[in-house]
Design a protein around this motif. Structure first.
Motif, PDB file in Angstrom:
ATOM      1  N   LEU A   1     -10.915 -62.553 -17.027  1.00  0.00           N
ATOM      2  CA  LEU A   1     -11.999 -61.396 -16.645  1.00  0.00           C
ATOM      3  C   LEU A   1     -13.135 -62.304 -16.284  1.00  0.00           C
ATOM      4  N   ARG A   2     -13.480 -62.880 -16.962  1.00  0.00           N
ATOM      5  CA  ARG A   2     -14.852 -63.583 -17.059  1.00  0.00           C
ATOM      6  C   ARG A   2     -14.851 -64.585 -15.736  1.00  0.00           C
ATOM      7  N   THR A   3     -13.808 -65.272 -15.445  1.00  0.00           N
ATOM      8  CA  THR A   3     -13.657 -66.292 -14.614  1.00  0.00           C
ATOM      9  C   THR A   3     -13.485 -65.306 -13.371  1.00  0.00           C
ATOM     10  N   VAL A   4     -12.636 -64.312 -13.120  1.00  0.00           N
ATOM     11  CA  VAL A   4     -12.367 -63.805 -11.791  1.00  0.00           C
ATOM     12  C   VAL A   4     -13.464 -62.810 -11.404  1.00  0.00           C
ATOM     13  N   MET A   5     -13.951 -62.212 -12.455  1.00  0.00           N
ATOM     14  CA  MET A   5     -14.830 -60.837 -11.844  1.00  0.00           C
ATOM     15  C   MET A   5     -16.488 -61.057 -12.291  1.00  0.00           C
ATOM     16  N   ARG A   6     -16.774 -62.134 -13.231  1.00  0.00           N
ATOM     17  CA  ARG A   6     -18.259 -62.352 -13.495  1.00  0.00           C
ATOM     18  C   ARG A   6     -18.838 -61.254 -13.997  1.00  0.00           C
ATOM     19  N   PRO A   7     -18.258 -60.297 -14.904  1.00  0.00           N
ATOM     20  CA  PRO A   7     -18.935 -59.287 -15.529  1.00  0.00           C
ATOM     21  C   PRO A   7     -20.187 -59.562 -16.201  1.00  0.00           C
ATOM     22  N   ALA A   8     -21.075 -58.615 -16.332  1.00  0.00           N
ATOM     23  CA  ALA A   8     -22.456 -58.662 -17.234  1.00  0.00           C
ATOM     24  C   ALA A   8     -21.835 -58.775 -18.487  1.00  0.00           C
ATOM     25  N   LYS A   9     -20.625 -58.105 -19.104  1.00  0.00           N
ATOM     26  CA  LYS A   9     -20.365 -58.177 -20.526  1.00  0.00           C
ATOM     27  C   LYS A   9     -18.969 -57.813 -20.762  1.00  0.00           C
ATOM     28  N   ILE A  10     -18.235 -58.298 -21.410  1.00  0.00           N
ATOM     29  CA  ILE A  10     -16.903 -57.944 -21.736  1.00  0.00           C
ATOM     30  C   ILE A  10     -17.015 -56.737 -23.117  1.00  0.00           C
ATOM     31  N   ASN A  11     -16.326 -55.767 -23.055  1.00  0.00           N
ATOM     32  CA  ASN A  11     -16.219 -54.915 -24.223  1.00  0.00           C
ATOM     33  C   ASN A  11     -14.926 -54.921 -24.852  1.00  0.00           C
ATOM     34  N   LEU A  12     -14.609 -55.169 -26.014  1.00  0.00           N
ATOM     35  CA  LEU A  12     -13.231 -55.312 -26.660  1.00  0.00           C
ATOM     36  C   LEU A  12     -13.442 -54.061 -27.603  1.00  0.00           C
TER      37      LEU A  12
ATOM     38  N   ILE B   1     -12.454 -54.707 -21.254  1.00  0.00           N
ATOM     39  CA  ILE B   1     -13.159 -54.083 -20.414  1.00  0.00           C
ATOM     40  C   ILE B   1     -14.367 -54.852 -19.807  1.00  0.00           C
ATOM     41  N   PRO B   2     -14.229 -55.229 -18.438  1.00  0.00           N
ATOM     42  CA  PRO B   2     -15.532 -55.925 -17.956  1.00  0.00           C
ATOM     43  C   PRO B   2     -16.380 -54.859 -17.483  1.00  0.00           C
ATOM     44  N   ARG B   3     -17.785 -55.037 -17.963  1.00  0.00           N
ATOM     45  CA  ARG B   3     -18.743 -54.096 -17.674  1.00  0.00           C
ATOM     46  C   ARG B   3     -19.912 -54.872 -16.831  1.00  0.00           C
ATOM     47  N   PHE B   4     -20.405 -54.024 -15.946  1.00  0.00           N
ATOM     48  CA  PHE B   4     -21.427 -54.465 -14.963  1.00  0.00           C
ATOM     49  C   PHE B   4     -22.379 -53.660 -15.103  1.00  0.00           C
ATOM     50  N   ALA B   5     -23.681 -53.981 -14.680  1.00  0.00           N
ATOM     51  CA  ALA B   5     -25.011 -53.448 -14.767  1.00  0.00           C
ATOM     52  C   ALA B   5     -25.177 -52.110 -14.038  1.00  0.00           C
ATOM     53  N   ASP B   6     -24.144 -52.067 -13.037  1.00  0.00           N
ATOM     54  CA  ASP B   6     -24.242 -50.964 -12.101  1.00  0.00           C
ATOM     55  C   ASP B   6     -23.094 -50.080 -12.254  1.00  0.00           C
ATOM     56  N   ASP B   7     -22.204 -50.071 -13.330  1.00  0.00           N
ATOM     57  CA  ASP B   7     -21.099 -49.454 -13.494  1.00  0.00           C
ATOM     58  C   ASP B   7     -21.505 -47.943 -14.154  1.00  0.00           C
ATOM     59  N   ALA B   8     -20.758 -47.112 -14.210  1.00  0.00           N
ATOM     60  CA  ALA B   8     -21.030 -45.675 -14.375  1.00  0.00           C
ATOM     61  C   ALA B   8     -21.820 -45.275 -15.690  1.00  0.00           C
ATOM     62  N   HIS B   9     -21.618 -46.198 -16.792  1.00  0.00           N
ATOM     63  CA  HIS B   9     -22.123 -45.906 -18.159  1.00  0.00           C
ATOM     64  C   HIS B   9     -22.928 -47.134 -18.760  1.00  0.00           C
ATOM     65  N   PHE B  10     -22.979 -48.118 -18.190  1.00  0.00           N
ATOM     66  CA  PHE B  10     -24.040 -49.202 -18.710  1.00  0.00           C
ATOM     67  C   PHE B  10     -25.212 -48.821 -18.876  1.00  0.00           C
ATOM     68  N   PRO B  11     -25.980 -49.439 -19.955  1.00  0.00           N
ATOM     69  CA  PRO B  11     -25.318 -50.089 -21.119  1.00  0.00           C
ATOM     70  C   PRO B  11     -24.477 -49.324 -22.168  1.00  0.00           C
ATOM     71  N   SER B  12     -24.054 -48.093 -22.002  1.00  0.00           N
ATOM     72  CA  SER B  12     -23.573 -47.272 -22.840  1.00  0.00           C
ATOM     73  C   SER B  12     -22.215 -47.695 -22.673  1.00  0.00           C
ATOM     74  N   PRO B  13     -21.342 -47.321 -24.112  1.00  0.00           N
ATOM     75  CA  PRO B  13     -19.832 -47.329 -24.027  1.00  0.00           C
ATOM     76  C   PRO B  13     -19.253 -46.695 -22.939  1.00  0.00           C
ATOM     77  N   ILE B  14     -18.210 -46.977 -22.347  1.00  0.00           N
ATOM     78  CA  ILE B  14     -17.490 -46.284 -21.309  1.00  0.00           C
ATOM     79  C   ILE B  14     -17.154 -44.861 -21.652  1.00  0.00           C
ATOM     80  N   TRP B  15     -17.031 -44.622 -22.864  1.00  0.00           N
ATOM     81  CA  TRP B  15     -16.586 -43.278 -23.557  1.00  0.00           C
ATOM     82  C   TRP B  15     -17.724 -42.289 -23.740  1.00  0.00           C
TER      83      TRP B  15
END
Lengths: 132, 132
Positions: free
Chosen positions: A67-78, A93-107
């Motif tokens: 995921l890091r190689t292919v998507m270059r996310p801001a952070k990986i969540n495990l 879960i690859p996380r991005f600064a402009d995803d719906a929840h960042f920097p909160s957990p996706i839940w």
């Protein structure tokens, strides 16, 4: 009651062996969300022996690296939660600064309409990265 | 900006070595919530070499086992997120069917006033279980 992870869990299969499956799942707003699902119906990491734990985490790390190689996310969540389905599985879960929840957990509650980081051929690119 | 996990993170110290610390933290409603914090300022598991990853996860599993022995939770939740503080750390969280969020993740909206599963001497009991 049948366990939904004991059968054929939904998602695009990226890898499988006799112990586990790696699936690219369809989570709205979270392209690249993968699950590493242990085949045996056990609940906790400490229900596995050391060799099996190492094998499972090896694939979690491989997915993280792909995921890091292919998507270059801001952070990986495990996360291994399993409160609803107590059958051992890891969310990667690859996380991005402009995803719906960042920097909160996706839940957590969403903070914004998330940007779309999906692209055609993502599964194939991840498979190639996992095989590299 | 100083990283809050590079200094002396808050919590009751259960274990430390030259690579990591294990802390019992004070999270409202979640007695037994532990963090395993890598000392080096790295962001992702795949930033560590295989030996360091194995050492870190070995302590995550030890904490999981100690929490299971001491608290008998319904489920253990494991998570490495780090979106707010990108310094590698694991949350090891004992979950109970009557806690505030179960079966949701603890980061979701609460479902009820959670029961209190804390007790005097918890840190000492966990230290003893970790040493056993």
């Amino acid at each position: 009651m049948a366990c939904e992870l004991c059968g054929e869990p939904k998602g695009e299969l990226l890898h499988q062996d006799d112990k586990l499956r790696v699936l690219l799942v369809d989570e709205a707003g979270y392209p690249g969300f993968c699950r590493v699902i242990w085949r045996g119906h056990v609940a906790e990491m400490t229900d596995l022996d050391a060799a099996d734990r190492a094998h499972l985490m090896d694939w979690v790390y491989r997915v993280e690296a792909a995921l890091r190689t292919v998507m270059r996310p801001a952070k990986i969540n495990l996360a291994s939660l399993g409160n609803m389905v107590p059958h051992l599985h890891w969310h990667v879960i690859p996380r991005f600064a402009d995803d719906a929840h960042f920097p909160s957990p996706i839940w957590a509650a969403p903070r914004r309409d998330g940007a779309d980081h999906g692209r055609p051929g993502l599964a194939e690119a991840l498979r190639a990265a996992l095989a590299a």
